[in-house]
Design a protein around this motif. Sequence first.
Motif, mmCIF file in Angstrom:
data_model
loop_
_atom_site.group_PDB
_atom_site.id
_atom_site.type_symbol
_atom_site.label_atom_id
_atom_site.label_comp_id
_atom_site.label_asym_id
_atom_site.label_seq_id
_atom_site.Cartn_x
_atom_site.Cartn_y
_atom_site.Cartn_z
ATOM 1 N N PHE A 45 40.252 41.104 11.826
ATOM 2 C CA PHE A 45 40.557 41.531 10.401
ATOM 3 C C PHE A 45 41.421 40.567 9.894
ATOM 4 C CE2 PHE A 45 42.770 44.486 7.579
ATOM 5 C CZ PHE A 45 41.529 44.905 6.712
ATOM 6 N N GLY A 46 42.253 39.905 10.591
ATOM 7 C CA GLY A 46 43.128 38.961 10.127
ATOM 8 C C GLY A 46 44.663 39.399 10.049
ATOM 9 N N LEU A 47 44.740 40.941 9.992
ATOM 10 C CA LEU A 47 46.042 41.655 9.907
ATOM 11 C C LEU A 47 46.154 42.652 10.789
ATOM 12 C CD1 LEU A 47 45.856 41.889 5.692
ATOM 13 C CD2 LEU A 47 47.306 40.356 7.481
ATOM 14 N N ASP A 48 47.466 43.468 11.288
ATOM 15 C CA ASP A 48 47.686 44.267 11.880
ATOM 16 C C ASP A 48 47.347 45.715 11.392
ATOM 17 O OD1 ASP A 48 48.225 46.289 13.955
ATOM 18 O OD2 ASP A 48 50.601 45.486 13.965
ATOM 19 N N ARG A 49 46.127 46.323 11.891
ATOM 20 C CA ARG A 49 46.182 47.832 11.159
ATOM 21 C C ARG A 49 45.974 48.737 12.343
ATOM 22 N NH1 ARG A 49 39.712 47.691 9.089
ATOM 23 N NH2 ARG A 49 38.866 46.617 10.907
ATOM 24 N N THR A 50 46.925 48.750 13.326
ATOM 25 C CA THR A 50 47.254 49.486 14.120
ATOM 26 C C THR A 50 47.175 50.965 13.687
ATOM 27 O OG1 THR A 50 48.458 48.056 15.603
ATOM 28 C CG2 THR A 50 48.764 50.389 16.106
ATOM 29 N N HIS A 51 48.007 51.188 12.587
ATOM 30 C CA HIS A 51 47.979 52.429 12.177
ATOM 31 C C HIS A 51 46.508 53.336 11.737
ATOM 32 C CE1 HIS A 51 47.944 50.214 8.209
ATOM 33 N NE2 HIS A 51 48.017 51.223 7.853
ATOM 34 N N MET A 52 45.563 52.449 11.413
ATOM 35 C CA MET A 52 44.323 53.093 11.376
ATOM 36 C C MET A 52 43.511 53.070 12.585
ATOM 37 S SD MET A 52 44.461 53.483 7.973
ATOM 38 C CE MET A 52 42.602 53.944 7.446
ATOM 39 N N ILE A 53 43.510 52.048 13.266
ATOM 40 C CA ILE A 53 42.867 51.938 14.457
ATOM 41 C C ILE A 53 43.044 53.065 15.653
ATOM 42 C CG2 ILE A 53 41.945 50.385 16.353
ATOM 43 C CD1 ILE A 53 40.886 49.652 13.214
ATOM 44 N N THR A 54 44.373 53.222 15.585
ATOM 45 C CA THR A 54 44.695 54.082 16.569
ATOM 46 C C THR A 54 44.136 55.701 16.183
ATOM 47 O OG1 THR A 54 46.944 54.189 15.654
ATOM 48 C CG2 THR A 54 46.786 52.724 17.692
ATOM 49 N N ARG A 55 44.128 55.729 14.987
ATOM 50 C CA ARG A 55 43.437 57.148 14.730
ATOM 51 C C ARG A 55 42.186 57.482 14.939
ATOM 52 N NH1 ARG A 55 47.943 56.682 10.749
ATOM 53 N NH2 ARG A 55 48.874 58.407 10.529
ATOM 54 N N LEU A 56 41.378 56.316 15.102
ATOM 55 C CA LEU A 56 39.920 56.371 15.474
ATOM 56 C C LEU A 56 39.629 57.279 16.479
ATOM 57 C CD1 LEU A 56 38.633 52.678 15.092
ATOM 58 C CD2 LEU A 56 38.244 54.696 13.669
ATOM 59 N N PRO A 57 40.265 57.609 17.735
ATOM 60 C CA PRO A 57 39.558 58.330 18.707
ATOM 61 C C PRO A 57 39.488 59.780 18.128
ATOM 62 C CG PRO A 57 41.154 56.788 19.973
ATOM 63 C CD PRO A 57 41.343 56.744 18.237
ATOM 64 N N ALA A 58 40.592 60.190 17.532
ATOM 65 C CA ALA A 58 40.632 61.591 16.684
ATOM 66 C C ALA A 58 39.636 61.671 15.652
ATOM 67 C CB ALA A 58 42.097 61.978 16.747
ATOM 68 N N PHE A 59 39.429 60.507 14.668
ATOM 69 C CA PHE A 59 38.953 60.862 13.485
ATOM 70 C C PHE A 59 37.514 60.578 13.811
ATOM 71 C CE2 PHE A 59 37.090 58.082 9.925
ATOM 72 C CZ PHE A 59 37.350 59.214 8.813
ATOM 73 N N ALA A 60 37.005 59.665 14.710
ATOM 74 C CA ALA A 60 35.603 59.460 15.007
ATOM 75 C C ALA A 60 35.039 60.320 15.964
ATOM 76 C CB ALA A 60 35.452 57.925 15.477
ATOM 77 N N ASP A 61 33.547 60.708 15.876
ATOM 78 C CA ASP A 61 33.134 61.519 17.064
ATOM 79 C C ASP A 61 32.528 60.450 18.057
ATOM 80 O OD1 ASP A 61 33.085 63.879 15.667
ATOM 81 O OD2 ASP A 61 31.103 63.452 14.879
ATOM 82 N N GLN A 62 32.600 59.020 17.586
ATOM 83 C CA GLN A 62 32.126 58.109 18.864
ATOM 84 C C GLN A 62 32.847 56.879 18.812
ATOM 85 O OE1 GLN A 62 27.853 57.561 20.534
ATOM 86 N NE2 GLN A 62 27.402 58.637 18.620
ATOM 87 N N LEU A 63 33.324 56.401 19.670
ATOM 88 C CA LEU A 63 34.054 54.912 19.789
ATOM 89 C C LEU A 63 33.435 54.243 20.832
ATOM 90 C CD1 LEU A 63 36.060 52.969 18.486
ATOM 91 C CD2 LEU A 63 37.916 54.156 19.817
ATOM 92 N N ARG A 64 32.925 53.096 20.655
ATOM 93 C CA ARG A 64 32.265 52.475 21.806
ATOM 94 C C ARG A 64 32.545 50.918 21.726
ATOM 95 N NH1 ARG A 64 28.061 55.082 24.617
ATOM 96 N NH2 ARG A 64 27.487 53.063 25.305
ATOM 97 N N VAL A 65 32.575 50.331 23.006
ATOM 98 C CA VAL A 65 33.107 48.863 23.071
ATOM 99 C C VAL A 65 31.999 48.106 23.845
ATOM 100 C CG1 VAL A 65 35.455 49.381 23.327
ATOM 101 C CG2 VAL A 65 33.949 49.260 25.435
ATOM 102 N N ALA A 66 32.040 46.937 23.445
ATOM 103 C CA ALA A 66 30.928 45.997 23.977
ATOM 104 C C ALA A 66 31.822 45.219 24.763
ATOM 105 C CB ALA A 66 30.222 45.274 22.993
ATOM 106 N N GLU A 67 31.294 44.733 26.187
ATOM 107 C CA GLU A 67 31.969 43.600 26.995
ATOM 108 C C GLU A 67 31.139 42.582 27.641
ATOM 109 O OE1 GLU A 67 35.554 45.875 29.349
ATOM 110 O OE2 GLU A 67 33.447 46.787 30.005
ATOM 111 N N ASP A 68 31.638 41.557 27.936
ATOM 112 C CA ASP A 68 31.081 40.530 28.651
ATOM 113 C C ASP A 68 31.968 40.008 29.582
ATOM 114 O OD1 ASP A 68 29.597 38.445 29.595
ATOM 115 O OD2 ASP A 68 29.608 37.053 27.670
ATOM 116 N N ASP A 69 31.657 40.412 30.905
ATOM 117 C CA ASP A 69 32.403 39.773 31.999
ATOM 118 C C ASP A 69 33.931 40.213 31.967
ATOM 119 O OD1 ASP A 69 32.655 38.717 34.747
ATOM 120 O OD2 ASP A 69 33.336 36.713 33.664
ATOM 121 N N GLY A 70 34.207 41.493 31.572
ATOM 122 C CA GLY A 70 35.430 41.935 31.419
ATOM 123 C C GLY A 70 36.109 41.648 30.020
#
Length: 285
Positions: A165-190
């Motif tokens: 994003f180019g800027l810190d939006r911690t105050h929005m992203i940390t609300r996602l677990p409560a705000f969203a019904d799903q939060l998923r990640v993609a990984e490659d070798d950890g």
Amino acid sequence: MSTPLPELPIRRLTRDDLVACADLSEDRGWPREEHKWGLLLAAGAGYGIDDPAGKGLVSACVVTSYGPRLSAIGMVLVAQRYERQGIGRRMMQQLVREAGPTPLTLHATPSGRPLYEQLGFVNVGRAEMIRGHFRPDPAATTAVSTRPATAEDLPRIVRLDTEVFGLDRTHMITRLPAFADQLRVAEDDGELTGYAAAWPNMETHVIGPLIARDTDTAKALITSLAPATDRPFRTDIDVRHEELLTWLKERGLEPIAFNAVMTYGIDDLPGDWTRRFAPLSVAAG
């Protein structure tokens, strides 16, 4: 006669104004979107003008700050009964003044774009809104690994999001677990290579943010969200991601509208657009 509207004060909104904001959305023919209004009023700064007749709000909008380098303006609304009286212009002029040297961004509808251009905003991109029931390809295979995010993933998600994003939006992203019904990640070798959220908005699930290393990772994340919902998906994809847009339309989503991505006081948005596929919301950037 009623008080001349340009003289009415603009005040800060609070969570107590959520229903009035949703009423105003409905008045304009938009969905009520109370879930989204709740997030924006909690994480951002809402502004509104009260109706002198005691009928809710004349106008409202929300500003989400990402520090001194950018603020996003969204949900700019004026009640139908008071349109074409300069209310939206006055609201925007005050927001620009209050921002001072902080650059601004917004997503503009075709009807709103002329006003923003008159105020000095410039077009820097375009997003396409698409909606529909997602149809996974049963023959598709992918080497991209995805899974539900855990609490331990949140700091990694914030770091990746800040980088892209180019800027810190911690105050929005940390609300996602409560705000969203799903939060998923993609990984490659950890290594965390992307993440996506699906949050409820009326009868749909909105996909956003969608951050991914490449298009294949974005496709895998979207596909992984589908089994957990029977609602239509809705999302706003940067039109430069032509491959993903084509794929989504082949999978059942249909075009709804285009919005112009506009900025004020900055030539372009920060961050890496090649990995930024969809915003959390067009109202928050």
